[in-house]
Design a protein around this motif. Structure first.
Motif, PDB file in Angstrom:
ATOM      1  N   LEU A 282       0.824  -1.205   0.000  1.00 29.88           N
ATOM      2  CA  LEU A 282       0.000   0.000   0.000  1.00 29.88           C
ATOM      3  C   LEU A 282       0.861   1.259   0.000  1.00 29.88           C
ATOM      4  CD1 LEU A 282      -2.562  -1.156   2.719  1.00 29.88           C
ATOM      5  CD2 LEU A 282      -2.768  -1.372   0.224  1.00 29.88           C
ATOM      6  N   VAL A 283       2.151   1.083   0.314  1.00 31.14           N
ATOM      7  CA  VAL A 283       3.087   2.204   0.429  1.00 31.14           C
ATOM      8  C   VAL A 283       3.987   2.300  -0.796  1.00 31.14           C
ATOM      9  CG1 VAL A 283       4.983   3.159   1.803  1.00 31.14           C
ATOM     10  CG2 VAL A 283       3.076   2.016   2.947  1.00 31.14           C
ATOM     11  N   GLU A 284       4.496   1.152  -1.249  1.00 28.33           N
ATOM     12  CA  GLU A 284       5.369   1.145  -2.425  1.00 28.33           C
ATOM     13  C   GLU A 284       5.001   0.002  -3.354  1.00 28.33           C
ATOM     14  OE1 GLU A 284       9.300  -1.087  -0.710  1.00 28.33           O
ATOM     15  OE2 GLU A 284       9.048   1.029  -0.205  1.00 28.33           O
TER      16      GLU A 284
ATOM     17  N   TRP B 239      -1.121   0.688 -10.455  1.00 26.30           N
ATOM     18  CA  TRP B 239      -0.931   0.679  -9.010  1.00 26.30           C
ATOM     19  C   TRP B 239      -0.978   2.113  -8.514  1.00 26.30           C
ATOM     20  CZ3 TRP B 239       2.824   3.035  -5.963  1.00 26.30           C
ATOM     21  CH2 TRP B 239       2.833   2.676  -4.613  1.00 26.30           C
ATOM     22  N   ASN B 240      -1.616   2.333  -7.368  1.00 27.29           N
ATOM     23  CA  ASN B 240      -1.676   3.654  -6.752  1.00 27.29           C
ATOM     24  C   ASN B 240      -1.211   3.561  -5.312  1.00 27.29           C
ATOM     25  OD1 ASN B 240      -2.917   4.968  -9.001  1.00 27.29           O
ATOM     26  ND2 ASN B 240      -4.844   4.000  -8.410  1.00 27.29           N
ATOM     27  N   LYS B 241      -0.336   4.449  -4.930  1.00 24.05           N
ATOM     28  CA  LYS B 241       0.095   4.530  -3.534  1.00 24.05           C
ATOM     29  C   LYS B 241      -1.086   5.012  -2.704  1.00 24.05           C
ATOM     30  CE  LYS B 241       3.521   6.756  -0.615  1.00 24.05           C
ATOM     31  NZ  LYS B 241       4.795   7.482  -0.593  1.00 24.05           N
ATOM     32  N   SER B 242      -1.438   4.262  -1.660  1.00 26.61           N
ATOM     33  CA  SER B 242      -2.589   4.680  -0.863  1.00 26.61           C
ATOM     34  C   SER B 242      -2.232   5.082   0.565  1.00 26.61           C
ATOM     35  CB  SER B 242      -3.661   3.590  -0.848  1.00 26.61           C
ATOM     36  OG  SER B 242      -3.175   2.423  -0.253  1.00 26.61           O
ATOM     37  N   LEU B 243      -1.012   4.749   1.017  1.00 24.33           N
ATOM     38  CA  LEU B 243      -0.556   5.162   2.346  1.00 24.33           C
ATOM     39  C   LEU B 243       0.867   5.704   2.251  1.00 24.33           C
ATOM     40  CD1 LEU B 243      -1.722   2.139   4.564  1.00 24.33           C
ATOM     41  CD2 LEU B 243      -2.706   4.418   4.521  1.00 24.33           C
ATOM     42  N   ASN B 244       1.216   6.634   3.131  1.00 22.34           N
ATOM     43  CA  ASN B 244       2.590   7.147   3.181  1.00 22.34           C
ATOM     44  C   ASN B 244       3.510   6.214   3.956  1.00 22.34           C
ATOM     45  OD1 ASN B 244       2.189   9.498   1.663  1.00 22.34           O
ATOM     46  ND2 ASN B 244       1.314  10.521   3.446  1.00 22.34           N
ATOM     47  N   SER B 245       2.961   5.536   4.950  1.00 22.29           N
ATOM     48  CA  SER B 245       3.746   4.597   5.747  1.00 22.29           C
ATOM     49  C   SER B 245       2.787   3.679   6.515  1.00 22.29           C
ATOM     50  CB  SER B 245       4.655   5.334   6.729  1.00 22.29           C
ATOM     51  OG  SER B 245       3.884   6.046   7.680  1.00 22.29           O
TER      52      SER B 245
END
Length: 85
Positions: A55-57, A68-74
């Motif tokens: 979800l991050v990378e 693919w889409n990044k949905s969280l920063n960490s």
């Protein structure tokens, strides 16, 4: 006075424990929403190997051809200091 202080202390522990138990449930619901978004975008849920980090990378196993889409920063830690997996 000592009894009153003990009651206040115990009430503080109870409130802290209740808050600690509420946050993981909220975190899990948030992860669930992000995983569903990942599935809607990629057509599958993250593999066990990729885990929540997907979800991050962008997972290497996903390849460049899939959207693919990044949905969280960490990925943060639970209230007890353990990383979510």
């Amino acid at each position: 006075m000592k009894t009153c202080g003990l009651v206040v202390f115990l009430c503080g522990i109870q409130q802290s424990t209740q808050a600690s138990m509420h946050r993981p449930a909220t975190d899990i619901m948030s992860f669930e929403a992000h995983i569903l978004q990942y599935r809607n975008t990629t057509g599958k849920i993250p593999s066990e190997k990729a885990g929540l980090q997907a979800l991050v990378e962008r997972p290497k196993e996903l390849g460049e051809s899939k959207t693919w889409n990044k949905s969280l920063n960490s990925i943060h830690y639970d209230p007890w200091g353990n990383p979510y997996q």
